[in-house]
Scaffold this motif. Structure first.
Motif, PDB file in Angstrom:
ATOM      1  N   SER A  85      30.451  19.725  63.483  1.00 58.02           N
ATOM      2  CA  SER A  85      31.273  20.005  64.654  1.00 58.02           C
ATOM      3  C   SER A  85      31.337  21.505  64.993  1.00 58.02           C
ATOM      4  CB  SER A  85      32.687  19.454  64.427  1.00 58.02           C
ATOM      5  OG  SER A  85      33.419  19.473  65.641  1.00 58.02           O
ATOM      6  N   SER A  86      30.182  22.165  64.970  1.00 59.36           N
ATOM      7  CA  SER A  86      30.130  23.593  65.261  1.00 59.36           C
ATOM      8  C   SER A  86      29.244  23.858  66.472  1.00 59.36           C
ATOM      9  CB  SER A  86      29.623  24.360  64.040  1.00 59.36           C
ATOM     10  OG  SER A  86      30.549  24.270  62.977  1.00 59.36           O
ATOM     11  N   ILE A 129      37.385  30.138  53.842  1.00 61.29           N
ATOM     12  CA  ILE A 129      37.668  31.004  54.989  1.00 61.29           C
ATOM     13  C   ILE A 129      38.070  30.115  56.158  1.00 61.29           C
ATOM     14  CG2 ILE A 129      36.690  32.674  56.592  1.00 61.29           C
ATOM     15  CD1 ILE A 129      34.824  33.568  54.316  1.00 61.29           C
ATOM     16  N   ILE A 130      39.327  30.223  56.589  1.00 63.61           N
ATOM     17  CA  ILE A 130      39.871  29.325  57.603  1.00 63.61           C
ATOM     18  C   ILE A 130      40.509  30.130  58.735  1.00 63.61           C
ATOM     19  CG2 ILE A 130      41.522  27.450  58.036  1.00 63.61           C
ATOM     20  CD1 ILE A 130      41.253  26.742  55.050  1.00 63.61           C
ATOM     21  N   CYS A 134      33.128  25.696  63.654  1.00 58.94           N
ATOM     22  CA  CYS A 134      32.972  27.138  63.842  1.00 58.94           C
ATOM     23  C   CYS A 134      32.136  27.418  65.090  1.00 58.94           C
ATOM     24  CB  CYS A 134      32.289  27.755  62.621  1.00 58.94           C
ATOM     25  SG  CYS A 134      33.321  27.733  61.129  1.00 58.94           S
ATOM     26  N   LYS A 135      32.263  28.617  65.613  1.00 64.25           N
ATOM     27  CA  LYS A 135      31.523  29.013  66.809  1.00 64.25           C
ATOM     28  C   LYS A 135      30.783  30.319  66.540  1.00 64.25           C
ATOM     29  CE  LYS A 135      32.007  30.106  71.721  1.00 64.25           C
ATOM     30  NZ  LYS A 135      32.963  30.296  72.848  1.00 64.25           N
ATOM     31  N   LYS A 174      35.689  27.342  58.016  1.00 62.42           N
ATOM     32  CA  LYS A 174      36.321  26.326  58.854  1.00 62.42           C
ATOM     33  C   LYS A 174      37.114  26.980  59.984  1.00 62.42           C
ATOM     34  CE  LYS A 174      39.124  22.124  58.438  1.00 62.42           C
ATOM     35  NZ  LYS A 174      39.871  21.246  57.499  1.00 62.42           N
ATOM     36  N   ASN A 175      36.938  26.445  61.203  1.00 59.51           N
ATOM     37  CA  ASN A 175      37.717  26.881  62.377  1.00 59.51           C
ATOM     38  C   ASN A 175      37.648  28.398  62.592  1.00 59.51           C
ATOM     39  OD1 ASN A 175      38.582  24.181  62.722  1.00 59.51           O
ATOM     40  ND2 ASN A 175      40.300  24.507  61.344  1.00 59.51           N
ATOM     41  N   SER A 176      36.459  28.968  62.446  1.00 48.84           N
ATOM     42  CA  SER A 176      36.310  30.415  62.559  1.00 48.84           C
ATOM     43  C   SER A 176      35.285  30.775  63.634  1.00 48.84           C
ATOM     44  CB  SER A 176      35.880  31.003  61.210  1.00 48.84           C
ATOM     45  OG  SER A 176      36.899  30.801  60.237  1.00 48.84           O
TER      46      SER A 176
END
Length: 195
Positions: free
Chosen positions: A140-141, A60-61, A117-118, A86-88
């Motif tokens: 890195s979230s 899931i990107i 992710c955030k 990733k990046n979500s």
């Protein structure tokens, strides 16, 4: 979608879907790749937006999850095998029992990877991320938690935590009853409770 094959979804919107059992929008039994998709206001018993079964592999990107609801476990995702997030962004989701956003039930061979992710403004009666068994890497979230729950509850898993941040905490960020690997420079020792 009840996926038992291989599926790729790009820039697809899933809004206001309802499942009486698992996966409000997607129930995955095999291989699914999602990119730039939106999941909003989906409802299910387990996995408000997505249920990834014990035979499933999901990537899931750059996806957005908002206002999804689970009445039991995993307002966003109930994961049982291999999941890569990733990046979500995950915001304003709600679940009632063990987990808020991501519930990972898997076995010792299962994996959950969360990168860049955030998580923000999610509502829960328990924990944001619940890990039973398997290998997990959170990298890195950012976690914005403003309730009295743990951000990560590690029941019996191998968790590696790197370069991620917690803000607006009312209690400890991580409850650990498994294996926890944290880079020394993370400086979050005072945010960990040991089981």
């Amino acid at each position: 979608i009840n996926n038992k094959g291989e599926i790729t979804l790009i820039k697809t919107n899933f809004n206001n879907n309802i499942s009486k059992s698992a996966g409000g929008a997607i129930n995955n039994y095999n291989h699914a790749d999602l990119e730039e998709c939106s999941f909003k206001s989906n409802i299910s018993l387990n996995g408000g937006a997505i249920n990834n079964t014990s035979s499933g592999l999901m990537n899931i990107i750059k996806c957005n999850f908002e206002k999804n609801i689970a009445f039991k476990q995993g307002s966003i995702i109930f994961n049982d095998k291999y999941l890569n997030l990733k990046n979500s962004d995950f915001s304003d989701n709600f679940s009632n029992e063990k987990c808020h956003a991501v519930y990972h039930k898997g076995d010792e061979d299962s994996e959950l990877l969360i990168e860049n992710c955030k998580f923000s403004h999610n509502l829960t009666n328990n924990n944001l991320i619940y890990l039973e068994e398997g290998f997990y890497r959170i990298y890195s979230s950012k976690f914005d938690i403003n309730d009295d729950s743990y951000c990560i509850y590690n029941q019996n898993a191998n968790l590696r935590f790197e370069k991620s941040k917690f803000i607006n905490l009312n209690k400890k960020a991580i409850f650990n009853n498994g294996i926890l690997n944290i880079r020394k420079e993370e400086k979050i020792e005072n945010q960990i409770e040991l089981g």
